[in-house]
Motif scaffolding. Sequence first.
Motif, PDB file in Angstrom:
ATOM      1  N   PRO A  51       0.841  -1.207   0.000  1.00  0.00           N
ATOM      2  CA  PRO A  51       0.000   0.000   0.000  1.00  0.00           C
ATOM      3  C   PRO A  51       0.876   1.258   0.000  1.00  0.00           C
ATOM      4  CG  PRO A  51      -0.752  -1.554   1.664  1.00  0.00           C
ATOM      5  CD  PRO A  51       0.546  -2.091   1.139  1.00  0.00           C
ATOM      6  N   TRP A  52       0.345   2.342  -0.552  1.00  0.00           N
ATOM      7  CA  TRP A  52       1.133   3.564  -0.680  1.00  0.00           C
ATOM      8  C   TRP A  52       1.602   4.086   0.663  1.00  0.00           C
ATOM      9  CZ3 TRP A  52       2.830   2.856  -5.066  1.00  0.00           C
ATOM     10  CH2 TRP A  52       2.058   2.702  -6.209  1.00  0.00           C
ATOM     11  N   HIS A  53       0.817   3.916   1.736  1.00  0.00           N
ATOM     12  CA  HIS A  53       1.286   4.412   3.043  1.00  0.00           C
ATOM     13  C   HIS A  53       2.541   3.662   3.493  1.00  0.00           C
ATOM     14  CE1 HIS A  53      -1.342   1.095   4.419  1.00  0.00           C
ATOM     15  NE2 HIS A  53      -0.520   1.027   5.451  1.00  0.00           N
ATOM     16  N   GLU A  54       2.728   2.433   3.046  1.00  0.00           N
ATOM     17  CA  GLU A  54       3.951   1.696   3.355  1.00  0.00           C
ATOM     18  C   GLU A  54       5.099   2.124   2.450  1.00  0.00           C
ATOM     19  OE1 GLU A  54       3.571  -2.573   3.642  1.00  0.00           O
ATOM     20  OE2 GLU A  54       1.641  -2.381   4.665  1.00  0.00           O
ATOM     21  N   THR A  55       4.835   2.318   1.151  1.00  0.00           N
ATOM     22  CA  THR A  55       5.919   2.745   0.261  1.00  0.00           C
ATOM     23  C   THR A  55       6.372   4.161   0.605  1.00  0.00           C
ATOM     24  OG1 THR A  55       4.425   3.543  -1.486  1.00  0.00           O
ATOM     25  CG2 THR A  55       5.181   1.246  -1.645  1.00  0.00           C
ATOM     26  N   GLU A  56       5.486   4.952   1.197  1.00  0.00           N
ATOM     27  CA  GLU A  56       5.906   6.290   1.633  1.00  0.00           C
ATOM     28  C   GLU A  56       6.977   6.174   2.713  1.00  0.00           C
ATOM     29  OE1 GLU A  56       4.147  10.551   3.233  1.00  0.00           O
ATOM     30  OE2 GLU A  56       2.808   8.817   3.183  1.00  0.00           O
ATOM     31  N   LYS A  57       6.810   5.229   3.630  1.00  0.00           N
ATOM     32  CA  LYS A  57       7.789   5.036   4.711  1.00  0.00           C
ATOM     33  C   LYS A  57       9.101   4.446   4.198  1.00  0.00           C
ATOM     34  CE  LYS A  57       4.170   4.168   8.106  1.00  0.00           C
ATOM     35  NZ  LYS A  57       3.472   3.126   8.852  1.00  0.00           N
ATOM     36  N   THR A  58       9.016   3.506   3.256  1.00  0.00           N
ATOM     37  CA  THR A  58      10.219   2.786   2.826  1.00  0.00           C
ATOM     38  C   THR A  58      10.918   3.413   1.630  1.00  0.00           C
ATOM     39  OG1 THR A  58       8.909   1.278   1.455  1.00  0.00           O
ATOM     40  CG2 THR A  58       9.367   0.589   3.730  1.00  0.00           C
ATOM     41  N   LEU A  59      10.138   3.965   0.684  1.00  0.00           N
ATOM     42  CA  LEU A  59      10.716   4.492  -0.558  1.00  0.00           C
ATOM     43  C   LEU A  59      10.446   5.982  -0.772  1.00  0.00           C
ATOM     44  CD1 LEU A  59       9.571   1.556  -2.892  1.00  0.00           C
ATOM     45  CD2 LEU A  59      11.869   1.907  -1.953  1.00  0.00           C
ATOM     46  N   GLY A  60       9.581   6.558   0.055  1.00  0.00           N
ATOM     47  CA  GLY A  60       9.192   7.952  -0.134  1.00  0.00           C
ATOM     48  C   GLY A  60       8.094   8.143  -1.167  1.00  0.00           C
ATOM     49  N   VAL A  61       7.602   7.054  -1.761  1.00  0.00           N
ATOM     50  CA  VAL A  61       6.588   7.116  -2.821  1.00  0.00           C
ATOM     51  C   VAL A  61       5.199   7.172  -2.196  1.00  0.00           C
ATOM     52  CG1 VAL A  61       5.534   5.862  -4.741  1.00  0.00           C
ATOM     53  CG2 VAL A  61       8.025   5.927  -4.508  1.00  0.00           C
ATOM     54  N   ILE A  62       4.438   8.217  -2.550  1.00  0.00           N
ATOM     55  CA  ILE A  62       3.093   8.384  -1.985  1.00  0.00           C
ATOM     56  C   ILE A  62       1.986   7.936  -2.931  1.00  0.00           C
ATOM     57  CG2 ILE A  62       3.792  10.227  -0.424  1.00  0.00           C
ATOM     58  CD1 ILE A  62       2.555  12.228  -2.451  1.00  0.00           C
ATOM     59  N   GLY A  63       2.343   7.583  -4.164  1.00  0.00           N
ATOM     60  CA  GLY A  63       1.345   7.127  -5.118  1.00  0.00           C
ATOM     61  C   GLY A  63       1.787   7.385  -6.541  1.00  0.00           C
ATOM     62  N   THR A  64       0.846   7.176  -7.467  1.00  0.00           N
ATOM     63  CA  THR A  64       1.121   7.339  -8.896  1.00  0.00           C
ATOM     64  C   THR A  64       0.077   8.256  -9.534  1.00  0.00           C
ATOM     65  OG1 THR A  64      -0.125   5.339  -9.403  1.00  0.00           O
ATOM     66  CG2 THR A  64       2.264   5.089  -9.120  1.00  0.00           C
ATOM     67  N   PRO A  65       0.190   9.560  -9.308  1.00  0.00           N
ATOM     68  CA  PRO A  65      -0.801  10.470  -9.891  1.00  0.00           C
ATOM     69  C   PRO A  65      -0.733  10.506 -11.415  1.00  0.00           C
ATOM     70  CG  PRO A  65       0.926  11.700  -8.778  1.00  0.00           C
ATOM     71  CD  PRO A  65       1.175  10.250  -8.501  1.00  0.00           C
ATOM     72  N   LEU A  66      -1.864  10.833 -11.970  1.00  0.00           N
ATOM     73  CA  LEU A  66      -2.051  10.931 -13.419  1.00  0.00           C
ATOM     74  C   LEU A  66      -1.546  12.285 -13.910  1.00  0.00           C
ATOM     75  CD1 LEU A  66      -3.577   9.755 -15.959  1.00  0.00           C
ATOM     76  CD2 LEU A  66      -5.557  11.014 -15.120  1.00  0.00           C
ATOM     77  N   VAL A  67      -0.790  12.281 -15.026  1.00  0.00           N
ATOM     78  CA  VAL A  67      -0.338  13.544 -15.613  1.00  0.00           C
ATOM     79  C   VAL A  67      -0.841  13.743 -17.049  1.00  0.00           C
ATOM     80  CG1 VAL A  67       1.653  13.770 -14.093  1.00  0.00           C
ATOM     81  CG2 VAL A  67       1.924  12.601 -16.275  1.00  0.00           C
ATOM     82  N   ASP A  68      -1.325  12.677 -17.684  1.00  0.00           N
ATOM     83  CA  ASP A  68      -1.858  12.803 -19.043  1.00  0.00           C
ATOM     84  C   ASP A  68      -2.715  11.571 -19.326  1.00  0.00           C
ATOM     85  OD1 ASP A  68      -2.273  13.886 -21.587  1.00  0.00           O
ATOM     86  OD2 ASP A  68      -0.459  12.985 -22.415  1.00  0.00           O
TER      87      ASP A  68
END
Length: 147
Positions: A51-68
Amino acid sequence: MITQTMNKTITFTQQVEFGDCDPARIVWFPNFFRWIDAASRHFFVQCGVPPWHETEKTLGVIGTPLVDTHARFVKTASYGDVLQIHTHIAEWRAKSFVMRYRIMRGDDLIMECDEVRIFAAHREGDNASQPGIRAVAIPSEIRSLCE
């Protein structure tokens, strides 16, 4: 660097409900975007990405927002239809990727869509006082799970 790929394809099933449709009894188009957003997260979960809350702690990644996004609507869908949303990553880039969706009803193509997404982290350093996000390099741990 751009890498073309035809990696894992994950299928997300969506039942069309009466409330998903407009007065003409066809799916109101924004619902397709809601479903493909759900299929995107489902893809990562099925690939084993935490889950993103875990990747935020381990990798700093909070999710994959859409840009196009680019979509093509081919046929209509109505309530009672069961749709299969086939999802895969079509292209890896340095800080973004292209997620491709094919929405099917059996053998009928209903919609296809390409989305460009980034792996995002909170701003740091001089920009940390300003709310917002920044694109980060695609974590190799996540990429290897999705290939």
